[in-house]
Design an enzyme around this catalytic site. Structure first.
Site, PDB file in Angstrom:
ATOM      1  N   LYS B  77      49.419 103.025  50.802  1.00 39.84           N
ATOM      2  CA  LYS B  77      48.436 103.556  51.756  1.00 39.84           C
ATOM      3  C   LYS B  77      48.412 105.076  51.620  1.00 39.84           C
ATOM      4  O   LYS B  77      49.475 105.696  51.450  1.00 39.84           O
ATOM      5  CB  LYS B  77      48.883 103.128  53.152  1.00 39.84           C
ATOM      6  CG  LYS B  77      47.951 103.421  54.298  1.00 39.84           C
ATOM      7  CD  LYS B  77      48.521 102.789  55.576  1.00 39.84           C
ATOM      8  CE  LYS B  77      47.605 102.951  56.766  1.00 39.84           C
ATOM      9  NZ  LYS B  77      48.107 102.221  57.962  1.00 39.84           N
ATOM     10  N   SER B 153      45.011  99.348  60.074  1.00 43.32           N
ATOM     11  CA  SER B 153      44.436 100.439  59.314  1.00 43.32           C
ATOM     12  C   SER B 153      44.828 100.413  57.827  1.00 43.32           C
ATOM     13  O   SER B 153      44.250 101.153  57.031  1.00 43.32           O
ATOM     14  CB  SER B 153      44.865 101.786  59.908  1.00 43.32           C
ATOM     15  OG  SER B 153      46.263 101.954  59.845  1.00 43.32           O
ATOM     16  N   SER B 177      48.969  97.495  62.120  1.00 41.67           N
ATOM     17  CA  SER B 177      48.210  97.895  60.931  1.00 41.67           C
ATOM     18  C   SER B 177      48.721  97.316  59.616  1.00 41.67           C
ATOM     19  O   SER B 177      48.068  97.500  58.580  1.00 41.67           O
ATOM     20  CB  SER B 177      48.153  99.421  60.829  1.00 41.67           C
ATOM     21  OG  SER B 177      47.286  99.943  61.803  1.00 41.67           O
TER      22      SER B 177
END
Lengths: 88, 461
Positions: B77, B153, B177
């Site tokens: 990420k 996310s 997330s």
């Protein structure tokens, strides 16, 4: 310092006490009280807010304060310790 | 090797059946081919990946020992520091930061075990997101249906693993997330115990809730990656001073002897049919007949909501002052609202957190595992704003995390195990007591062997 442990209470009792406890006065959506809070907060923190953003900021704050009211009405002992504990 | 497991790749590289360079080239080719559709990667570090792969191949040719992840391509990420890249954290603003001087600790640990970083992944701005959408980089797209959300996310992490671009990705989980995109994309995700894995050199969101963890296509791949990432790190003040507690060797024990219960009450409300089916399949396979009530779960979610809003606002206050127009408006407006939350509510939320933790830990005297839905529904359409819960139209975005927030609120370890419900997968949370990731992984592995949990990666057309 000796601390009393936070006593676990049966859920029913907790709910009953919560009903008897006056709910905090949470500003209501869609009106001046929240706009005034947002504006005052923004001034004090040095934030510039475009007028067009206000409606959504108010919506978000309304939802957050609703969650906050749910937390605030839960009765805890005065010596309940917050989760993060500072260690010197 | 497209759908090969982490252990298969490492085994093939270690035995010389293939080279790390060939594996890296193949991953880079898949990314070049499919990322236009999936929008999972925001940065590709091809030169670095090939150099790293060549070093592994050289080590093998010289007879040196290779790590357990030798040649395994992975991505992170884009809130992880990657040397030479600005840590954008899904934002426009952070792109102006100097490039990172050093990798995040977890990247260093994966590479020390032989893995090969190939790039950084799309995410919701500053991790304040459950959808995987991003106004600056575009939405991550779900490999099972490109019109659907990946969840967020860590949207690019879920999409990259489900889409077969990489077998392993890292994400972060503050309120759900990792677990939400694992659910929507149909892959396995591990959110370890709070404090287990170092967060050093990653961009934070809510310090008291932030966790990092892996995505993979099997529980054993999660365990392999998790095991090499464990261990104390003085660069993260929250990282626990615990020795590594390897889990891979325990997986074969399965779920035998474990006391498994299904979360009732709050966790039974608002479920779409696919979520009910998933829970029922898992409970039935494990013989879990007991239902257990997690006390005050709704209030726990509320407290997490308040703390998130306040801590997130505090983190971004200076950026809100100086560059408010460069935020995603949806994130900016929530953060501004968070700046004026009364401090008394935040303190009360943290006090409640301790009370709640004690109550939930009492449950783990009676059970070893609690099953709960990961999301109310399978992946919604990108851009969808509402869904109908129990006949009531509700805003979608804040409600995607209703079942994940009360769990991460007190840092419990969770494996999100994907259940291949038609037409779209959905995950179940396997929740264990603090520091018992081994138990959650054992149950996830057992569900795979029973044919109940499975990642069903589907490359984008």
């Amino acid at each position: 310092m000796t601390r009393k442990r936070t006593k676990a209470r049966p859920a029913r009792k907790t709910q009953s006490r919560a009903r008897k406890t006056p709910k905090p006065r949470t500003p209501q959506a869609g009106g001046e009280p929240l706009d005034a809070l947002i504006a005052a907060g923004a001034r004090s923190l040095g934030l510039k807010i475009d007028r067009r953003w206000m409606a959504e900021i108010r919506n978000q704050l309304t939802v957050t304060l609703r969650h906050g009211a749910s937390v605030a009405e839960f009765r805890l002992l005065d010596d309940a310790e917050p989760a993060p504990v500072f260690e010197a | 090797m497209e759908q090969a497991s982490v252990s298969d790749i490492a085994g093939a590289v270690g035995s010389g059946r293939t080279t790390a360079l060939a594996v890296a080239d193949a991953a880079l080719a898949r990314i070049a081919d499919r990322n236009r559709a999936l929008n999972a990667f925001t940065d590709v570090v091809a030169g670095r990946a090939r150099a790293r792969a060549r070093a592994i191949d050289k080590a093998r040719s010289e007879g040196r020992a290779l790590g357990p992840l030798a040649g395994v391509p992975f991505a992170v990420k884009n809130l992880f520091d990657v040397e030479g890249l600005p840590t954008r954290a899904g934002s426009k603003i952070n792109r102006d930061l100097p490039v990172a001087a050093r990798d995040a600790t977890l990247i260093e640990r994966l590479e020390a075990a032989g893995a090969v970083l190939v790039g950084a992944l799309n995410m919701g701005e500053y991790a304040y997101d459950f959808t995987g959408e991003n106004v600056h980089d575009g939405a991550s797209r779900n490999p099972h249906d490109l019109g659907r959300m990946t969840g967020g996310s860590s949207g690019g992490s879920g999409g990259a693993v489900a889409g077969g671009l990489v077998p392993l990705a890292l994400g972060s989980d503050t309120n759900g997330s990792i677990r939400v995109p694992a659910s929507f994309c149909g892959v396995f995700g591990l959110k370890p115990t709070y404090g287990r894995l170092s967060r050093a050199r990653t961009f934070p969101f809510v310090a008291s809730f932030d966790h990092l963890g892996p995505f993979a296509r099997s529980a054993s791949d999660l365990a392999l990656a998790y095991d090499v990432m464990q261990g104390h790190d003085p660069d993260d003040p929250v990282c626990a001073e615990r020795p590594a507690e390897p889990t891979t060797g325990a997986l074969a024990q399965g779920a035998a002897g474990l006391r498994v219960a299904v979360a009732g009450g709050y966790f039974r409300n608002g479920l779409f049919p696919e979520a009910k089916v998933a829970i029922e399949r898992v409970a039935s396979a494990l013989g879990a007949k007991r239902e257990i009530e997690i006390p005050e779960a709704a209030r726990a979610r509320s407290a997490a909501y308040v703390i998130t809003a306040a801590e997130g606002a505090a983190l971004h206050l200076d950026r809100l002052r100086k560059r408010s127009r460069d935020f995603d408006p949806a994130v900016r407006d929530r953060l501004i609202a968070g700046t004026v939350i009364p401090a008394s509510l935040v303190v009360q939320a943290q006090k409640f957190r301790r009370w709640y933790r004690e109550r939930v830990l009492q449950l783990f005297r009676e059970v070893d595992v609690i099953l709960a839905p990961a999301t109310p529904c399978a992946a919604p359409n990108i851009g969808q704003q509402t869904f109908v819960l129990d006949g009531v139209e509700m805003p979608l975005r804040p409600n995607i995390g209703v079942y994940t927030q009360p769990i991460s609120f007190i840092g419990l370890p969770v494996v999100a195990a994907p259940i291949p419900v038609k037409p779209l997968p959905i995950a179940v949370q396997i929740v264990a007591a603090p520091w018992r990731e081994d138990i959650a992984l054992r149950v996830a592995h057992a569900l795979e062997r029973l044919g109940v949990a499975a990642a069903t990666p589907r490359p984008a057309a």
